[in-house]
Design an enzyme around this catalytic site. Structure first.
Site, PDB file in Angstrom:
ATOM      1  N   TYR A   1     -18.244 -50.194 -50.674  1.00  0.00           N
ATOM      2  CA  TYR A   1     -18.322 -50.492 -49.252  1.00  0.00           C
ATOM      3  C   TYR A   1     -17.122 -51.294 -48.716  1.00  0.00           C
ATOM      4  O   TYR A   1     -17.071 -51.614 -47.533  1.00  0.00           O
ATOM      5  CB  TYR A   1     -19.617 -51.250 -48.948  1.00  0.00           C
ATOM      6  CG  TYR A   1     -20.848 -50.462 -49.271  1.00  0.00           C
ATOM      7  CD1 TYR A   1     -21.273 -49.455 -48.406  1.00  0.00           C
ATOM      8  CD2 TYR A   1     -21.573 -50.679 -50.430  1.00  0.00           C
ATOM      9  CE1 TYR A   1     -22.402 -48.693 -48.699  1.00  0.00           C
ATOM     10  CE2 TYR A   1     -22.695 -49.927 -50.731  1.00  0.00           C
ATOM     11  CZ  TYR A   1     -23.107 -48.940 -49.870  1.00  0.00           C
ATOM     12  OH  TYR A   1     -24.218 -48.193 -50.155  1.00  0.00           O
TER      13      TYR A   1
ATOM     14  N   HIS B   1     -22.201 -42.887 -42.121  1.00  0.00           N
ATOM     15  CA  HIS B   1     -22.248 -43.500 -43.456  1.00  0.00           C
ATOM     16  C   HIS B   1     -20.856 -43.947 -43.866  1.00  0.00           C
ATOM     17  O   HIS B   1     -19.894 -43.183 -43.719  1.00  0.00           O
ATOM     18  CB  HIS B   1     -22.807 -42.517 -44.499  1.00  0.00           C
ATOM     19  CG  HIS B   1     -24.220 -42.186 -44.230  1.00  0.00           C
ATOM     20  ND1 HIS B   1     -25.247 -43.063 -44.447  1.00  0.00           N
ATOM     21  CD2 HIS B   1     -24.789 -41.088 -43.685  1.00  0.00           C
ATOM     22  CE1 HIS B   1     -26.384 -42.514 -44.071  1.00  0.00           C
ATOM     23  NE2 HIS B   1     -26.142 -41.318 -43.602  1.00  0.00           N
TER      24      HIS B   1
END
Lengths: 141, 141, 141, 141, 141, 141, 141, 141, 141, 141, 141, 141
Positions: free
Chosen positions: D22, D97
């Site tokens: 991430y 996403h």
């Protein structure tokens, strides 16, 4: 170079069993010719119908031999334990099948051992063993 | 003896492409060594990224050559049409894969071509091609 | 910056074909507007209905362009070979779909290409291509 | 134009959590830059780890905002209830996403929300949010 | 007799939401009529979009009420936890659905709650709730 | 109002058969009480163990009756032909099951008939029939 | 009336290939007879082993011909792209198979093309083509 | 050492609920004994029926405690979001189940949390918690 | 030549039933025209909604007629017993479907009868029967 | 108290085999420490690579010992016969795994033995054995 | 002792039908010999091709006979209704198959009837019926 | 006549083990009665818990005995190797199970051995062995 050929269940009946699939020659007859074809290579042979004895054999040879040629017969498709043994040892293993397992019953299409071996030689009859021996010889390049 | 090696999609990038899987040597470099290793065997080579051109090549060679060595690359797992071509011709076909397809993504574990070939040689690197050539030579027994 | 847009099978009929899904505008009309919207970006365009030609195009552009925008049409769901080509090249690839493939037939819900691209932009009509171009521009942060 | 960004479970730990997936930047840091990049767009932000609170937020914003940008995190793959909320409201929703969910565990490959949104932007890092904002701006054509 | 109706996620939008499926009447409008139709039965009502709050409500009512009428909405198909709550309490639960869940998307065909309730009443519109109330009245025989 | 109740295979043995599942009362005993409970409704009854005879009965009643109450027994889970008959006729059909089919063997969890009926009433014992009759009466709202 | 027959991969080997399945007559021999049987119908013929060329042919003929007879061979079971092409054009397409694909390997049991054609004629040998031509003639009623 | 025990949905009813599965003792009774058994270990306790609150608790404790003992109850089998939270935090988590989930319904056989925890202790009744505490103590070797 | 047409369940309602799928003409109307179109062929007709009566009809006709045209309706997808009857008799059977079963619900995509018939004609409306008759006439070649 | 530890295939190579998974310590080294840690408990040890010998061992110990600690290695996932032996004997069995089998290959996610044991302790390294011993000691409550 | 043999669909053609599977002897010929072999046992015989008539026969005999020998033919694999009838009656039922259903097509490998009968005798030709009669005689022990 | 009975894993515990399934009588007690019931038949007996020893026994007896009665216990459902042994030998093998394997856990519903034996006798208790002996006696017809 020192190689061990391990044959699994029912391979002791080859030559006698389902000849249209496995041929009419016994493995020991073939083995003799194979050894004389490769006089410089020491080729040991072991056969057992017992899954755990094949594992024992892999454990013993796996730290002593230069390579193992394994035809696990029917255990090919069901034995996580043999695959774990292959993964646990040092010697590279080449998987061999006399018949083309992908052209037979669907339960023979999956080899649990294939993902952990160095390579697979399938469907080329008894000669699959010779090619497996070849695969351990010095490479071209 | 006259053999044809057919390589499928992305095989033209071998040597350049994902070297940890396919190695750093191009196929044409290997091919040169292979030909000099087998001076008595005529080894032709064909590569295409187009599924239908591979079928065309199989059709042409399938009635003229003594054997075909086929690495269909990604089409291995999706092409019923190539498998049908193998079934439609006379020359025996041996399937080859450089990497161990059974140790990679699950969509590579099924070969639609495997059930219709003479045999498969998988995961033994470039040497898989040499073993395939060997498989067409006179047998031991 | 130099980008290549590759459109796959049946994309040449967009504007003519199933307008309730793909709209009434042809891709070439849209492309003109896209180019004038990004005068500083060189945007090449290639379309083919042949899977292998898309692979060829990826191979050529994949070492020359700064990025590739790929709408593989129906091959999205069936082509391991195109996915392998994406994996084999250097240029980052962004996958684009005009329609929301997840809201259509179940065989369109799986993209074999998605796991190997940099990112996917899906269902935002022709503008999906503009957003893909945007994705190659200097990032905010 | 008034947009709401809704982030689902564990998105509050981005920047701290699994940085190789991430990234090392927190979402609030990114949000500040995003807002200054689009001064004319009012961008609200909401985060919750509770599935039903995300539904509540969708209900409230769904009749007041011009668009919603939704990253439902782990609920993406399991929540029929959130998908039903998206279907029940008026505002168009774009799914976002950060990571490429198709390149991760197989349970992340299916989005229950994807079939009911306007479009999806996947795998382009934090920039996926900027592209989602872009997708609500006046179209080229 | 004391009954509790529990409505799950998005049921608060009924009357407003997808009217071709759920009709144009809000549940509270219907509830008023239902109560006046059964003046002798005490009918409580609870709605939440939060799975765990539905569990809390089941726990509280499950040892105090004579019966519970449960429309778990989208959680019907995903919540083992709600099903466990139904199993954990004393009051009999009757499951209700306004629409015919078997005539909709396949993910709505399985109810995790159905195996643990006393019975299910499905697809008969708002009247499904009246029939559920009926099911708690003294039996014919 | 004119209703037809159709009971499928083995329903003639209810009262005698597996009493822990279906109870100790025969259907004809229950039917008598049901008729006297609804004196204004004409309730016909038909039972057959033969799939095609149930189809014949649906065809005949399907253009004459105001509603049909169908418990197709074991054919519920296997008969596309009965479901087609329900779809082919005019009268609305309500599906009924005495036992909770979702709490039994997994092959009973799927009803091929459910997607084509007006609604389903499941697991409420013999009273499921009374509730089905209720479902044809004038609605509350 | 103007019809186009399109034959897919390996159909060029019919008559030579697996005669127990496809018969001993080549398609061009049959085509001559078919044309003389229907002197008033213009019957064009195209064969390709390349998926994308079949799509090209469908695109060209799809707005010029009165009907297309398509035997996509092995692509029948794998090509979403050809099915999309059928969906994208105006001319009605009838699908044809010489052999009974449902009596062969299971991967031949699913046709991706069947759902988008006007109709399918399967397993009636070469005569399947004549019946397909018949299907484009004025109907009885 | 500072440990947090987190119990998920319906665990508040243990002792009251399905005693043949979970026993007749409440968790708080057990907790008291557990604390007095390990006077040197600080054992916190948290229970919630709300998935997102369990995630919140993991986030808070996950950077403060030495270990977390998690019994996610019914969420064990459905919550990707809780599993993501476990993966996102620093403290090691040990998964615990009172009953043998593998001997119950098949939907309890898969734990989405198991792959991301340090270890799992299953089926040993309340004592599973004591063993989990033991697992955080200094190892033998 | 003597042919028998056997129609299965619900085919007696064609013309009346779901006209958007099966058309507005009854089968007996069509049959009259079919007979006058083929004055030299004796065409018998039988319809039953009972699976076993269709088997009886196949048994009787299967040793007396030159061919059977079978539309087993809903039994097509579920009846191993009818398929066994087709396999047990001498007369060749051609399977017929009015609608394109592959473009409808997924449970209609599999025909248990298809693997044992001479051929299948699907989706060409009532004319499917005429083509089936044609398929029994002397072949072109 | 008298316990037997049974280790299955390849466990004899622990310490030598795949150290990143199983650690660098041999089981016999650990066993010594375990015995000295529990001087009052008699801990026997048996290892075999042969499935049937593990069954023999379970049969013998199963009526003599107070408990059995079983790590069936690769047989965990394939041996119905060992599971049957566990079910056939009197002594309670606790299943143990050194590594987290749920975080490894998918074929390791299913334990055929788990449903028939008293409990399972998984993924806590060698210490899993100590916790298994603990599980046989007098309970807290 | 009074036994009833029930034969299902297509069993009336045994002796005539697929002789390589079912042999050349009709069942009635065999029945005569069977009766004379067991003069003390009253052996009734019933055959029907209609599923519901087999259910009727089971219902009638199920409370009058000492045992039923059932060969449900093709219904074996599809009829939940017949299995329900077996479960509903008192007389023990033994299932019989002439051929080895496990060595034939995969749809014959599952018997819905097997789980509810006393036992099954499969693949021993006509003699399967004699062994079924034997199974009702006084046991050895 | 010379028959060999081979019993597989855990069969040595019959009489002692799960008596509600296997009864309270040991196999050796039954064997004595069986032998005295068939004084003219030589009945050998062999039991092993080791898969490979069962294969060895099949190999030895398979060329010497007139028939083999095999109850492979838990290996029935997992052993391709035993099935291969049955296929490899000359003596006909009849498979026997004491309990009704189809009425137990789903993993017992598939016998890998069934497709290769002469026949199967299942669920008739110890008497299954007597019926297997009967199956080797001269047939009625």
């Amino acid at each position: 170079m020192k190689l061990l050929i391990i044959n699994g269940p029912n391979m002791n009946l080859v030559g006698k069993r389902e000849q249209e699939i496995y041929g009419a020659k016994s493995f020991t007859t073939y083995l003799k010719k194979l050894r004389s074809h490769y006089p410089d290579i020491h080729i040991e042979y072991y056969q057992s119908n017992i899954e755990g004895e094949i594992i024992d054999a892999l454990h013993k040879a796996g730290f002593l031999y230069d390579g193992i040629i394994l035809n696990a017969g029917g255990y090919t498709h069901t034995s996580i334990a043999i695959a774990d043994a292959v993964r646990a040892i040092k010697a590279p293993v080449v998987e061999v099948h006399i018949s083309n397992i992908f052209a037979r019953e669907s339960f023979r299409h999956t080899s649990l051992i294939a993902p952990v071996v160095k390579g697979s030689i399938i469907g080329l009859g008894m000669e699959s063993y010779r090619l497996a021996v070849e695969s351990f010889k010095t490479m071209i390049g």
